[in-house]
Design an enzyme around this catalytic site. Structure first.
Site, PDB file in Angstrom:
ATOM      1  N   GLU A  92     -39.196  98.829 -33.600  1.00 54.16           N
ATOM      2  CA  GLU A  92     -38.746  98.964 -34.983  1.00 54.16           C
ATOM      3  C   GLU A  92     -37.638  97.972 -35.308  1.00 54.16           C
ATOM      4  O   GLU A  92     -36.875  97.575 -34.445  1.00 54.16           O
ATOM      5  CB  GLU A  92     -38.236 100.394 -35.216  1.00 54.16           C
ATOM      6  CG  GLU A  92     -39.372 101.409 -35.115  1.00 54.16           C
ATOM      7  CD  GLU A  92     -38.929 102.867 -35.251  1.00 54.16           C
ATOM      8  OE1 GLU A  92     -39.752 103.675 -35.667  1.00 54.16           O
ATOM      9  OE2 GLU A  92     -37.771 103.186 -34.932  1.00 54.16           O
ATOM     10  N   CYS A 347     -28.799 103.592 -37.329  1.00 48.98           N
ATOM     11  CA  CYS A 347     -28.418 103.231 -35.965  1.00 48.98           C
ATOM     12  C   CYS A 347     -28.691 104.374 -35.018  1.00 48.98           C
ATOM     13  O   CYS A 347     -28.282 105.505 -35.255  1.00 48.98           O
ATOM     14  CB  CYS A 347     -26.929 102.935 -35.915  1.00 48.98           C
ATOM     15  SG  CYS A 347     -26.598 101.207 -35.967  1.00 48.98           S
TER      16      CYS A 347
HETATM   17  N1  SAH Z   1     -27.807  98.940 -26.506  1.00 48.72           N
HETATM   18  C1  SAH Z   1     -27.005  98.305 -27.501  1.00 48.72           C
HETATM   19  C2  SAH Z   1     -27.689  98.124 -28.842  1.00 48.72           C
HETATM   20  C3  SAH Z   1     -28.448  99.318 -29.382  1.00 48.72           C
HETATM   21  S1  SAH Z   1     -27.449 100.645 -29.977  1.00 48.72           S
HETATM   22  C4  SAH Z   1     -25.684  99.014 -27.643  1.00 48.72           C
HETATM   23  O1  SAH Z   1     -25.474 100.013 -26.950  1.00 48.72           O
HETATM   24  O2  SAH Z   1     -24.831  98.564 -28.383  1.00 48.72           O
HETATM   25  C5  SAH Z   1     -26.797 100.026 -31.460  1.00 48.72           C
HETATM   26  C6  SAH Z   1     -25.648 100.829 -32.036  1.00 48.72           C
HETATM   27  O3  SAH Z   1     -26.103 102.097 -32.523  1.00 48.72           O
HETATM   28  C7  SAH Z   1     -24.607 101.140 -31.002  1.00 48.72           C
HETATM   29  O4  SAH Z   1     -23.301 100.994 -31.440  1.00 48.72           O
HETATM   30  C8  SAH Z   1     -24.911 102.586 -30.726  1.00 48.72           C
HETATM   31  O5  SAH Z   1     -23.857 103.163 -30.102  1.00 48.72           O
HETATM   32  C9  SAH Z   1     -25.225 103.104 -32.098  1.00 48.72           C
HETATM   33  N2  SAH Z   1     -25.880 104.403 -32.126  1.00 48.72           N
HETATM   34  C10 SAH Z   1     -26.786 104.860 -31.245  1.00 48.72           C
HETATM   35  N3  SAH Z   1     -27.158 106.115 -31.567  1.00 48.72           N
HETATM   36  C11 SAH Z   1     -26.482 106.463 -32.674  1.00 48.72           C
HETATM   37  C12 SAH Z   1     -26.450 107.622 -33.504  1.00 48.72           C
HETATM   38  N4  SAH Z   1     -27.212 108.688 -33.241  1.00 48.72           N
HETATM   39  N5  SAH Z   1     -25.626 107.637 -34.574  1.00 48.72           N
HETATM   40  C13 SAH Z   1     -24.862 106.553 -34.869  1.00 48.72           C
HETATM   41  N6  SAH Z   1     -24.862 105.419 -34.135  1.00 48.72           N
HETATM   42  C14 SAH Z   1     -25.657 105.365 -33.050  1.00 48.72           C
END
Ligand code: SAH
Length: 362
Positions: A92, A347
């Site tokens: 996605e 996110c």
């Molecule tokens: N693996 C990488 C990129 C993917 S996550 C990383 O960890 O940065 C991308 C962003 O989305 C990260 O900051 C992550 O912490 C955030 N994220 C993941 N799950 C989320 C959620 N349920 N609510 C808000 N942000 C989230």
């Protein structure tokens, strides 16, 4: 033999290929122009190239990585894309138009792209982690998300964030190759500072990325200020603790002089104490940086259990209070809007949740 996608090739590899096939080296640059500037999608239409070269290319390479694309529009104008890859795996990407303050025009057109199908990191708050690791995306698959969205929406994107499915620094080679094509000056696609790579903190790769030819903006998914809490939220902390991570971040800044972004999802009663504020101030002051406070997006559609099921978003008031205390200590901070939560496109919500119900027709 499975054919390689032409977008998997660097300019150097393309040059080698054209020379091996007895064409002049400048043809490699023309091939790149055809793909990335003129956006040709089949070799026959690459009229800058001699016919013979076009036919050699079509014998040797494929040019498309996606079998099909499904699109969902959110009320907030973000758009989620589901791309079906040639091996039937799915990924996605999410388009987010950021308006200026009075809402009169779109200031940034940002695309959040994936670097893996699934993800091995199993962060407690993230829906993608529930899929587990499926596979790394190729360079072509990473780049093609961008080209496909620009074509389908008929827009020019201004920013790219590697914040979709997957951990970019665990798919290092393909990601760096994609970045070097995307930031190639004469293709005029993106400047390095318009691209943000977000990582959970793969420490050795942060050093390597700092040394690479294509360091971009770096966002660190921090989400906790002590190792115990961070381990519960992000198991990768067992391998690379916060102090190791901070050393790597400092190195990255010193080497690249690009400010760091810390991402911090505020969870009720988990990472929102006065001590967290104190430690976060210390972390944020180490190199020029800013903190993005992120509202927790609900992932209950994945039926979380254990620690994950206990996670609740902090209230809006709490987020403001937390942000204000950082600000009072001169830490630049913003509370980030969330996009696409009505279509599970926010996110951390990328987990193909609605694939069966929404994306049925092919
Ligand atoms: N693996 C990488 C990129 C993917 S996550 C990383 O960890 O940065 C991308 C962003 O989305 C990260 O900051 C992550 O912490 C955030 N994220 C993941 N799950 C989320 C959620 N349920 N609510 C808000 N942000 C989230």
């Amino acid at each position: 033999m499975t054919q390689k996608n032409i977008k998997d090739l660097s300019i150097e590899e393309l040059s080698e290929f054209v020379i091996d096939n007895k064409f002049e080296k400048y043809r490699a640059k023309q091939i790149l122009d055809e793909i990335y500037i003129r956006r040709q999608e089949n070799f026959e239409e690459m009229t800058l190239l001699p016919k013979e070269l076009r036919s050699i290319l079509s014998k040797n390479f494929t040019i498309s990585s996606f079998k099909s694309t499904k699109i969902r529009y959110s009320k907030d104008k973000s758009v989620k894309f589901l791309f079906r890859l040639l091996d039937d795996k799915a990924i996605e990407a999410v388009y987010m138009p950021w308006e200026n303050e009075d809402g009169s025009k779109i200031q940034w057109r940002t695309l959040c792209i994936s670097t893996m199908a699934g993800c091995p990191l199993k962060c407690a708050f993230c829906a993608t982690g529930t899929l587990g690791f499926i596979r790394n995306l190729s360079t072509a698959e990473i780049i093609e998300q961008i080209l496909a969205v620009e074509k389908m929406l008929n827009i020019k994107l201004s920013n790219i964030v590697l914040m979709g499915m997957g951990e970019p620094l665990l798919n290092y080679q393909n990601v760096v190759k994609a970045l070097s094509i995307l930031t190639k000056q004469n293709l005029k696609l993106f400047r390095r500072k318009r691209i943000t790579l977000s990582t959970a903190g793969i420490v050795p790769k942060i050093y390597e990325f700092a040394e690479s030819k294509v360091p971009t903006k770096l966002a660190i998914s921090l989400h906790a200020t002590d190792n115990h809490t961070r381990q519960l939220l992000m198991p990768i902390t067992k391998k690379y603790n916060i102090s190791n991570l901070m050393d790597a971040v400092e190195y990255y800044y010193r080497k690249t002089k690009i400010d760091i972004t810390y991402e911090y999802i505020l969870f009720d009663g988990v990472n929102d104490t006065e001590n967290d504020i104190k430690r976060l101030i210390r972390i944020a002051r180490r190199v020029p940086s800013r903190v993005n406070i992120i509202p927790f997006n609900d992932i209950s559609f994945t039926s979380p259990n254990g620690f994950s099921a206990q996670l609740k978003p902090a209230s809006k008031e709490k987020m403001k209070e937390f942000a204000n205390k950082l600000k009072m200590n001169n830490v630049p901070v913003i509370i980030r809007d969330t996009f696409g939560s009505d279509i599970e496109a926010a996110c951390g919500q990328l987990a193909l949740s609605d694939e069966k119900t929404i994306y049925t027709q092919n």
